[in-house]
Design a protein around this motif. Structure first.
Motif, PDB file in Angstrom:
ATOM      1  N   ARG A  57     -12.999-112.271  56.309  1.00 44.77           N
ATOM      2  CA  ARG A  57     -14.207-112.499  56.798  1.00 44.77           C
ATOM      3  C   ARG A  57     -14.432-111.380  58.250  1.00 44.77           C
ATOM      4  O   ARG A  57     -13.269-111.380  58.989  1.00 44.77           O
ATOM      5  CB  ARG A  57     -14.566-114.032  57.332  1.00 44.77           C
ATOM      6  N   TYR A  65     -19.641-111.393  57.548  1.00 43.52           N
ATOM      7  CA  TYR A  65     -19.406-110.577  56.218  1.00 43.52           C
ATOM      8  C   TYR A  65     -18.280-111.029  55.582  1.00 43.52           C
ATOM      9  O   TYR A  65     -17.047-110.685  56.375  1.00 43.52           O
ATOM     10  CB  TYR A  65     -19.671-109.212  56.442  1.00 43.52           C
ATOM     11  N   ARG A  66     -18.155-111.140  54.326  1.00 45.02           N
ATOM     12  CA  ARG A  66     -16.936-111.392  53.447  1.00 45.02           C
ATOM     13  C   ARG A  66     -16.545-110.078  52.961  1.00 45.02           C
ATOM     14  O   ARG A  66     -17.212-109.223  52.483  1.00 45.02           O
ATOM     15  CB  ARG A  66     -17.312-112.512  52.417  1.00 45.02           C
ATOM     16  N   PHE A  67     -15.250-109.931  52.740  1.00 43.63           N
ATOM     17  CA  PHE A  67     -14.912-108.659  52.339  1.00 43.63           C
ATOM     18  C   PHE A  67     -13.338-108.930  51.311  1.00 43.63           C
ATOM     19  O   PHE A  67     -12.841-109.945  51.423  1.00 43.63           O
ATOM     20  CB  PHE A  67     -14.344-107.732  53.313  1.00 43.63           C
ATOM     21  N   LEU A  94     -22.221-101.384  60.120  1.00 40.65           N
ATOM     22  CA  LEU A  94     -21.440-101.812  59.100  1.00 40.65           C
ATOM     23  C   LEU A  94     -21.020-101.151  57.988  1.00 40.65           C
ATOM     24  O   LEU A  94     -19.973-101.382  57.468  1.00 40.65           O
ATOM     25  CB  LEU A  94     -22.478-103.051  58.669  1.00 40.65           C
ATOM     26  N   PRO A  98     -16.059-100.798  55.504  1.00 39.89           N
ATOM     27  CA  PRO A  98     -15.190-100.526  54.307  1.00 39.89           C
ATOM     28  C   PRO A  98     -14.440 -99.284  54.117  1.00 39.89           C
ATOM     29  O   PRO A  98     -14.942 -98.126  54.871  1.00 39.89           O
ATOM     30  CB  PRO A  98     -16.315-100.505  53.220  1.00 39.89           C
ATOM     31  N   GLU A 151     -13.302-103.887  50.747  1.00 39.75           N
ATOM     32  CA  GLU A 151     -14.560-103.673  50.380  1.00 39.75           C
ATOM     33  C   GLU A 151     -15.335-104.736  50.545  1.00 39.75           C
ATOM     34  O   GLU A 151     -15.170-106.111  50.529  1.00 39.75           O
ATOM     35  CB  GLU A 151     -14.670-103.493  48.739  1.00 39.75           C
ATOM     36  N   LEU A 152     -16.492-104.395  51.014  1.00 37.41           N
ATOM     37  CA  LEU A 152     -17.592-105.575  51.179  1.00 37.41           C
ATOM     38  C   LEU A 152     -18.058-106.163  50.132  1.00 37.41           C
ATOM     39  O   LEU A 152     -18.225-105.871  49.128  1.00 37.41           O
ATOM     40  CB  LEU A 152     -18.646-105.171  52.245  1.00 37.41           C
ATOM     41  N   ARG A 153     -18.231-107.727  50.066  1.00 33.37           N
ATOM     42  CA  ARG A 153     -18.651-108.267  48.949  1.00 33.37           C
ATOM     43  C   ARG A 153     -20.224-108.528  48.894  1.00 33.37           C
ATOM     44  O   ARG A 153     -20.827-108.581  49.758  1.00 33.37           O
ATOM     45  CB  ARG A 153     -17.924-109.753  48.665  1.00 33.37           C
TER      46      ARG A 153
END
Length: 153
Positions: A57, A65-67, A94, A98, A151-153
């Motif tokens: 997170r 933001y989750r990744f 943002l 990533p 990588e952002l989810r």
């Protein structure tokens, strides 16, 4: 006249030399973090076959933001876990978060059986730096030679 110039030059060099270690230690223009980060990974493995589950997170500008994370290697037999917390520097947008991160400083080797947190510095091509303090249980932890991909989810 030449003596005064020489003294002025040596004084300037001295002031620059005194400031250099602090600047090199930070290795960034802003010492204040732009965000915070948490990573939780679990690996279940038997011999050379294993699977990792987890992610992280990012807390940035009041949002979470989750990744997902690839490239962290730890433990090869049984169950291992990794927990990392830290700060993010140089994150202005943002979209810069990533990507592939590579380790900036080789960590100090630990003595056999030594435990406790380790601090790792990672950086991506956009100039985003992560300072991670890691805790692990069950097995060794290392960053893949190719780096870590976020990588952002």
């Amino acid at each position: 006249m030449i003596g005064r110039r020489l003294i002025a030059a040596w004084t300037a060099w001295g002031a620059l030399g005194a400031a250099w270690p602090a600047r090199a230690q930070r290795n960034r223009s802003d010492p204040n973090p732009d965000a915070s980060i948490e990573i939780e990974q679990v690996r279940v493995g038997v011999l050379a076959v294993g699977a990792s589950v987890g992610g992280g997170r990012l807390h940035f500008r009041g949002e979470e933001y989750r990744f997902s994370v690839r490239g962290i290697e730890f433990g090869s037999v049984g169950v291992s876990s990794l927990s990392a917390r830290g700060e993010v520097f140089g994150l202005r947008r943002l979209e810069d978060f990533p990507g592939r991160y590579t380790e900036q400083v080789v960590p100090r080797q630990r003595a056999e059986g030594q435990s406790g947190p380790e601090t790792r510095w990672l950086r991506n091509p956009a100039g985003v730096e992560l300072r991670l303090r890691t805790e692990r249980a069950g097995g060794q932890f290392r960053i893949n030679d190719a780096g870590v991909t976020i990588e952002l989810r």
